[in-house]
Design an enzyme around this catalytic site. Sequence first.
Site, PDB file in Angstrom:
ATOM      1  N   ASP A  11       0.871  -1.186   0.000  1.00 25.89           N
ATOM      2  CA  ASP A  11       0.000   0.000   0.000  1.00 25.89           C
ATOM      3  C   ASP A  11       0.907   1.235   0.000  1.00 25.89           C
ATOM      4  O   ASP A  11       2.134   1.119   0.136  1.00 25.89           O
ATOM      5  CB  ASP A  11      -0.917  -0.005   1.236  1.00 25.89           C
ATOM      6  CG  ASP A  11      -1.887   1.171   1.253  1.00 25.89           C
ATOM      7  OD1 ASP A  11      -2.373   1.577   0.179  1.00 25.89           O
ATOM      8  OD2 ASP A  11      -2.165   1.706   2.346  1.00 25.89           O
ATOM      9  N   SER A  12       0.286   2.406  -0.115  1.00 18.84           N
ATOM     10  CA  SER A  12       1.067   3.644  -0.018  1.00 18.84           C
ATOM     11  C   SER A  12       1.421   3.962   1.432  1.00 18.84           C
ATOM     12  O   SER A  12       2.331   4.737   1.697  1.00 18.84           O
ATOM     13  CB  SER A  12       0.232   4.803  -0.568  1.00 18.84           C
ATOM     14  OG  SER A  12      -0.956   4.917   0.195  1.00 18.84           O
ATOM     15  N   TYR A  43      -1.048   8.335  -2.679  1.00 14.82           N
ATOM     16  CA  TYR A  43      -1.313   7.943  -4.070  1.00 14.82           C
ATOM     17  C   TYR A  43      -2.533   8.666  -4.647  1.00 14.82           C
ATOM     18  O   TYR A  43      -2.608   8.909  -5.841  1.00 14.82           O
ATOM     19  CB  TYR A  43      -1.546   6.436  -4.153  1.00 14.82           C
ATOM     20  CG  TYR A  43      -0.282   5.590  -4.191  1.00 14.82           C
ATOM     21  CD1 TYR A  43       0.980   6.161  -4.036  1.00 14.82           C
ATOM     22  CD2 TYR A  43      -0.363   4.210  -4.398  1.00 14.82           C
ATOM     23  CE1 TYR A  43       2.122   5.382  -4.081  1.00 14.82           C
ATOM     24  CE2 TYR A  43       0.782   3.426  -4.445  1.00 14.82           C
ATOM     25  CZ  TYR A  43       2.023   4.012  -4.287  1.00 14.82           C
ATOM     26  OH  TYR A  43       3.142   3.239  -4.337  1.00 14.82           O
ATOM     27  N   CYS A  75      -4.469  -1.763  -1.862  1.00 12.58           N
ATOM     28  CA  CYS A  75      -4.669  -0.332  -2.119  1.00 12.58           C
ATOM     29  C   CYS A  75      -5.589  -0.215  -3.318  1.00 12.58           C
ATOM     30  O   CYS A  75      -5.272  -0.729  -4.399  1.00 12.58           O
ATOM     31  CB  CYS A  75      -3.318   0.318  -2.421  1.00 12.58           C
ATOM     32  SG  CYS A  75      -3.428   2.021  -2.997  1.00 12.58           S
ATOM     33  N   GLU A 153      -3.930   7.742   8.736  1.00 12.22           N
ATOM     34  CA  GLU A 153      -2.486   7.686   9.026  1.00 12.22           C
ATOM     35  C   GLU A 153      -2.219   8.265  10.421  1.00 12.22           C
ATOM     36  O   GLU A 153      -1.461   7.696  11.211  1.00 12.22           O
ATOM     37  CB  GLU A 153      -1.686   8.489   7.983  1.00 12.22           C
ATOM     38  CG  GLU A 153      -1.625   7.870   6.602  1.00 12.22           C
ATOM     39  CD  GLU A 153      -0.619   6.713   6.472  1.00 12.22           C
ATOM     40  OE1 GLU A 153       0.390   6.696   7.191  1.00 12.22           O
ATOM     41  OE2 GLU A 153      -0.869   5.827   5.630  1.00 12.22           O
ATOM     42  N   CYS A 189     -11.205   2.713  -0.227  1.00  6.79           N
ATOM     43  CA  CYS A 189      -9.805   3.036   0.056  1.00  6.79           C
ATOM     44  C   CYS A 189      -9.474   2.217   1.284  1.00  6.79           C
ATOM     45  O   CYS A 189     -10.238   2.228   2.265  1.00  6.79           O
ATOM     46  CB  CYS A 189      -9.647   4.526   0.344  1.00  6.79           C
ATOM     47  SG  CYS A 189      -8.012   4.935   1.012  1.00  6.79           S
ATOM     48  N   HIS A 191      -7.490   2.606   3.562  1.00  6.01           N
ATOM     49  CA  HIS A 191      -7.285   3.359   4.808  1.00  6.01           C
ATOM     50  C   HIS A 191      -8.587   3.491   5.612  1.00  6.01           C
ATOM     51  O   HIS A 191      -8.550   3.662   6.826  1.00  6.01           O
ATOM     52  CB  HIS A 191      -6.772   4.772   4.506  1.00  6.01           C
ATOM     53  CG  HIS A 191      -5.289   4.856   4.269  1.00  6.01           C
ATOM     54  ND1 HIS A 191      -4.697   4.376   3.123  1.00  6.01           N
ATOM     55  CD2 HIS A 191      -4.285   5.362   5.047  1.00  6.01           C
ATOM     56  CE1 HIS A 191      -3.387   4.601   3.197  1.00  6.01           C
ATOM     57  NE2 HIS A 191      -3.114   5.183   4.348  1.00  6.01           N
TER      58      HIS A 191
END
Length: 262
Positions: A11-12, A43, A75, A153, A189, A191
Amino acid sequence: MQADAPILFFDSGVGGLSVLQPARALLPRAAIVYAADSAGYPYGKRSEAEIASRVPALLGRLVERFRPRLAVIACNTASTIALDHVRAALDLPVVGTVPAIKPAAEQSRTRVIGVLGTEATVRQPYVDDLASRFAADCTIVPHGSPDLVDLAEAKLAGDTISVADVRAAAQPMFNAAGDSRIDTVVLACTHFPLLADELREAWPDVAYVDGGAGIARRIAFLTRKQPWPAQLPLGIAVFTAPPRATLLGALDRFGLDDVRVL
Ligand code: DGL
């Protein structure tokens, strides 16, 4: 197949942990390499051309280094743009992440579905294609939110984030639906499942759907009959730029105790 050959998650940033978690639950003895392209993050703000060239090149390096049995692009942005390029470049099974529009359409009652992703994901024709194939009788309300990615994050790195922050980031999607009521939201997504508690508190009457469990089942299917290590192996996390020190606790909770910079 070597018993200690790992499964590579990519993933990013930390989003792929929402895919790693259900996969680990199904395959507790699998060796794991979790790779985060933190130097390329986010990304969602990158162009298609950048992602289409960056992701296969980086995965190529990771595959050479760690010799995984299978790679998971955990991702949505990288998958919707670069999955075909990665499959063409690598000689191993590659599992991608597809926005869960089909299961969302199967359960929506109001037939109004929000698709919450990155800006790059929600503009992909791939998403329109899924919508016309599996949700033709639904109104799809897409919304790209870089703020939600940053909030996920921050949360994993131990910062305090509030339900109000999460609500502010996703509210434009509900506003865009106008008088129609969104009853199901696709977390397109990886995340965003990390913010599931905050989203549920902000909109308790909405069902949230993501692809994590389906991807885990796919990995288990593709690796059935393969040998696994007798002892629980260490989990490795690899970053392309040094991670914040405060992230190490979360990585440890996901079983990633060996943290490296590529
Ligand atoms: N986790 C990612 C996704 O599923 C990308 C987030 C980002 O780097 O913008 O789309």
